[in-house]
Scaffold this active site. Structure first.
Site, PDB file in Angstrom:
ATOM      1  N   SER A 157     -25.232  -1.746  -7.998  1.00 35.71           N
ATOM      2  CA  SER A 157     -24.870  -2.925  -7.066  1.00 35.71           C
ATOM      3  C   SER A 157     -24.391  -2.333  -5.872  1.00 35.71           C
ATOM      4  CB  SER A 157     -23.860  -3.966  -7.584  1.00 35.71           C
ATOM      5  OG  SER A 157     -22.707  -3.139  -7.951  1.00 35.71           O
ATOM      6  N   LYS A 158     -24.077  -2.963  -4.523  1.00 34.79           N
ATOM      7  CA  LYS A 158     -23.418  -2.303  -3.477  1.00 34.79           C
ATOM      8  C   LYS A 158     -22.172  -1.890  -3.744  1.00 34.79           C
ATOM      9  CE  LYS A 158     -23.226  -3.787   1.582  1.00 34.79           C
ATOM     10  NZ  LYS A 158     -22.768  -2.805   2.015  1.00 34.79           N
ATOM     11  N   ARG A 159     -21.663  -2.653  -4.545  1.00 35.28           N
ATOM     12  CA  ARG A 159     -20.213  -2.170  -4.716  1.00 35.28           C
ATOM     13  C   ARG A 159     -20.034  -0.783  -5.798  1.00 35.28           C
ATOM     14  NH1 ARG A 159     -15.180  -1.413  -6.354  1.00 35.28           N
ATOM     15  NH2 ARG A 159     -16.326  -0.628  -8.602  1.00 35.28           N
TER      16      ARG A 159
END
Ligand code: GLU
Length: 469
Positions: A239-241
């Protein structure tokens, strides 16, 4: 021929976990073969590159101990070399000027997409022999061979074949005079003498184009190794995070650099079933052939475990040195005294990270400001008050201040009064630490130190008095 590897990050954001892992693999490969490991900052994209991101790369490499052998190379400082090399190819008939406008190229592209074909340049300028004229925008394109096969003999992926017929004439210099990625990389690998290129497998499809460029320059092609990506703990794309997690965040979470390297090396590489590696062992055993072809998944639990194992090997003196900044952030000055080191030893097996050690040890170095409410209500009572008072008196006059003498004293009281050890240990623990979690009570008492112990016990007794009104 001596091995030269490189790490070539683009300074456009945080240094991602996957990038650091390829840096580690390249570094290990160079160390293993007594070669050189180089750093190249790919900052030709002036819009997206920042000094902050460049500094982050330097800081991450230095924290992890991935030292490079020469001064870092900045692509932005080499624009003249790229242009000169492109001109060389034009003169040799291996590249050409192209004046096709963006509108024309967009139209070709749209047309191909509409026909469900792969967009490619139609070679309009390939044989026109154009010369650059002032006032006209032009690019320089590489004259890619029209037929034949390009073989990528990859150290990780094995043999991958590409047909030249599938590759169109690549722009190597843009209208603004800047090089494209594939071209700059090849010029740099040649100038830096890179013999081995280990990088993410998202670049595998660029490799046949780069190989053709090496051939055009008449230079040896480096050996490539394309490393699979890292997946989320659930086995999905990060995920982006997760993807934006930088290694320096791990530093602030209290992970040790050698544990980070150990964790990263095990993500997608193995040596038998060994899980724990010192840096020396990684270097001695690193074999590219053992890099897995399938992607690896992040595993936070395993990371914690690995870090804990490395915490267990840490010398107390080094641990304190590393922990000092964490204490400082909390406004606590800690010196490297014998006592500080003993406190680490007492907490070592209970701390997965440096941060956990620090958070669990604050009461040794600063006042206890409040009690855990529930624990205090349960253990600081009129029933425990006489026990606290008796122990306080004994501790005040104890001839030897050490954990075994303290233990003997507590045992004496416990036996006399025929109560369990916990009946006295828990109230004292709350008095000294504010909570019910600490190392053995005897060690805790010893390390808090006599004067403070007496003060805190007096305070607890007063607290009980006030409570019971
Ligand atoms: N700057 C490229 C990247 O960060 C490097 C690719 C390479 O190693 O050739 O993806």
């Amino acid at each position: 021929m001596s091995v030269v590897t490189r790490f070539a990050p683009s300074p456009t954001g945080k240094l991602h976990i996957g990038s650091v892992r390829t840096a580690l693999f390249s570094w290990l490969y160079a160390r293993r073969h007594r070669g050189e490991f180089l750093l190249r900052i790919e900052d030709t994209d002036r819009q997206r590159s920042t000094e902050e991101a460049t500094q982050l790369i330097f800081d991450s490499m230095s924290w992890l101990g991935l030292e490079y052998n020469r001064k870092p190379v900045f692509q932005s400082q080499r624009l003249e070399s790229y242009r000169a090399k492109a001109s060389e190819l034009v003169e040799a008939g291996k590249a050409y000027y192209c004046t096709c406008t963006k509108e024309r190229l967009d139209a070709i592209r749209a047309d191909a997409i509409a026909k469900n074909l792969k967009p490619r340049y139609d070679n309009k300028c390939r044989n026109l022999g154009l010369k650059p004229t002032t006032g006209t925008l032009y690019t320089i394109r590489f004259r890619n061979p029209m037929d034949g096969t390009v073989v990528v003999d990859d150290m990780v992926q094995g043999r991958v074949d590409y047909q030249n017929a599938e590759l169109d004439d690549l722009i190597i210099i843009r209208t603004d005079g800047t090089p494209t990625y594939n071209f700059a990389v090849v010029v740099d690998e040649i100038d830096m003498g890179c013999t081995h290129v280990i990088r993410g497998d998202d670049h595998l499809n660029n490799t046949p184009r780069q190989i053709n460029l090496f051939h055009a320059f008449g230079k040896p092609v480096p050996v490539f190794g394309h490393v699979p990506m890292i997946l989320s703990p659930e086995g999905r794309k990060l995920s982006k995070r997760e993807n934006e997690a930088s290694v320096l965040e791990w530093r602030s979470e209290g992970y040790l650099p050698e544990a980070v390297l150990n964790y990263l090396v095990r993500l997608g590489w193995s040596h038998g079933d060994q899980e724990l590696f010192s840096v020396k062992e990684m270097i001695e055993n690193f074999d590219v052939k053992k890099i897995h072809r399938s992607p690896a998944s992040l595993d936070h639990k395993k990371f914690q475990w690995i870090n804990h194992q490395h915490m267990m090997k840490l010398s107390p003196a080094k641990a304190i040195k590393l922990a000092v900044p964490f204490f400082k952030e909390r406004g606590i000055e800690v010196d490297d005294s014998e006592r500080s080191q003993q406190i680490f030893e007492a907490q070592q097996s209970r701390s997965h990270t440096l941060l956990e050690f620090v958070e669990k040890s604050v009461y040794f170095f600063s006042d206890v400001k409040e009690y855990d409410e529930k624990a205090a209500a349960k253990h600081l009572t009129s029933k425990s008050k006489p026990l606290l008072a008796e122990l306080r008196q004994s501790l005040a006059s104890l001839p030897d201040w050490n954990s075994s003498a303290i233990h003997a004293k507590i045992s004496e009281i416990v036996q006399e009064r025929e109560i369990g050890f916990g009946a006295i240990a828990q109230p004292v623990r709350i008095a000294l630490t504010g909570s019910t979690v600490s190392p053995g009570i005897d060690v805790t008492i010893e390390l808090v130190g006599r004067e403070i112990v007496l003060q805190r016990m007096d305070f607890a007794i007063e607290w009980i008095d006030k409570r019971s009104g």
